[in-house]
Design an enzyme around this catalytic site. Structure first.
Site, PDB file in Angstrom:
ATOM      1  N   LYS A 185     -14.312  -7.142  -6.547  1.00 52.07           N
ATOM      2  CA  LYS A 185     -14.564  -7.387  -5.125  1.00 52.07           C
ATOM      3  C   LYS A 185     -16.056  -7.591  -4.942  1.00 52.07           C
ATOM      4  CE  LYS A 185     -10.620  -4.682  -3.444  1.00 52.07           C
ATOM      5  NZ  LYS A 185     -10.199  -3.460  -2.719  1.00 52.07           N
ATOM      6  N   LYS A 208       0.849  -1.178   0.000  1.00 54.72           N
ATOM      7  CA  LYS A 208       0.000   0.000   0.000  1.00 54.72           C
ATOM      8  C   LYS A 208       0.895   1.242   0.000  1.00 54.72           C
ATOM      9  CE  LYS A 208      -4.192  -1.805   0.396  1.00 54.72           C
ATOM     10  NZ  LYS A 208      -5.308  -1.520  -0.536  1.00 54.72           N
TER      11      LYS A 208
END
Length: 340
Positions: A253, A156
């Site tokens: 997702k 990230k």
């Protein structure tokens, strides 16, 4: 094989909270726990489970999701079908939780696992990324060292100008790992151009969602030799045209598109349009990973490490070994023991 007919259902919908092992940082957010909507649908002795985290950046929270489900209690308990559910609820976590519970229950009613019912390839252990939250470069390198057995990493990144340091620090301690980075909309064209040489030098394989939603035009003419993936820019099938020709990979997702039923349709349309597929997660327990694991059989990139960052999980649970995730039938989506 034992057949179970459809009919009235008993609905249990509740919010559960599981703490994370440590705070998790991404661009603009810090998470300290995992709060989720859990849906259980019962047909006599049979029960199907689903779980929804929602989409935090779209204000799709467990509280709003629970209200959505309770508003449809009558229709759900009357025996709602997955097709009807697509019309009754919008994309999001509420529909995901109910849809996945319906799939799980259907597998138990019919004595067949979900992968067979959905026409998916037989399951196998899938290589999954292990995610490093955005932090100081040395802290991310230390976290990478602790990921024993991880072969693929997802870093990230943030909106500051230390991303090159982060990537170099992790690559130094994991010289052989496959690596992708996820900016969570945090780059500008300028900061991305500054960071790109370090990404190329480190052998980064995928850059996920570099720019904010609504600035997909920043991808036009971008001189980037690394494949790009869309996450926040693609919630469901309606968003595919705006990233066509701009990214190679679409991250599906179930919380975004609203369940396995919608995810399978999105995957089919994305493949028809020439995209490669990635399956990801918004966090969650093994009940979130199970349906995403089934979809993972179609995907080039799998990012299903959510339970690793929580202090508790379901029992039985998915397992992680040698950098791979495995979801036994007993966790989610398998036939009832009496029907096996």
């Amino acid at each position: 094989m034992t057949n179970h007919g459809s009919g009235p259902l008993e609905l249990d919908a509740r919010i559960e909270t599981l703490p994370l092992t440590e705070p998790f940082h991404i661009t603009g957010y810090t998470f300290v726990d995992c709060r989720m909507l859990v849906v259980e649908l019962r047909d006599g002795a049979l029960a199907g489970h689903g779980e929804g985290l929602g989409v935090y950046y779209r204000h799709d929270t467990p509280d709003t999701m629970l209200r959505q489900v309770e508003a449809l209690r009558g229709a759900i308990e009357a025996g709602v079908t997955r097709g009807q559910l697509l019309r009754l609820l919008p994309p999001g976590g509420a529909r995901n939780a109910v849809d996945c519970a319906l799939w799980d229950l259907e597998a138990k009613r019919n004595g067949k696992p979900v992968w067979q019912l959905a026409g998916l390839p037989p399951p196998r252990p899938l290589p999954t990324t292990f995610t490093l939250g955005a932090d100081e470069p040395a802290a991310m390198a230390a976290a990478a060292r602790r990921l024993d057995g991880a072969r693929t990493l997802k870093l990230k990144l943030t909106g500051d100008r230390r991303n090159a340091e982060r990537v170099r620090a992790v690559r130094a301690v994991c010289p052989d790992a496959w690596m992708m980075v996820d900016a969570n909309q945090g780059f500008t064209r300028e900061t991305f151009a500054e960071t790109l040489p370090a990404l190329v030098e480190a052998g980064v394989a995928v850059v996920e969602q570099p720019f904010p939603v609504g600035r997909e035009d920043w991808l036009d003419g971008l001189d980037c030799p690394i494949p790009l993936a869309a996450d926040e820019s693609v919630q469901d099938s309606a968003d595919l045209p705006k990233v066509a020709g701009r990214v190679r990979i679409v991250n599906i997702k179930l919380d975004k598109c609203g369940g396995l039923t919608a995810a399978l349709a999105l995957a089919e349309e994305a493949r028809r349009m020439g995209f490669e597929l990635m399956v990801g997660n918004m966090g969650g327990s093994s009940w979130s990973m199970g349906p995403a694991f089934a979809l993972g059989a179609l995907c080039a990139v799998v990012d299903l490490d959510g339970p690793l960052y929580m202090r508790g999980d379901r029992s039985p649970a998915v397992s992680y070994r040698d950098g791979r995730i495995w979801c036994p039938d007993a966790v989610w989506g398998g036939p009832a023991m009496s029907a096996a």
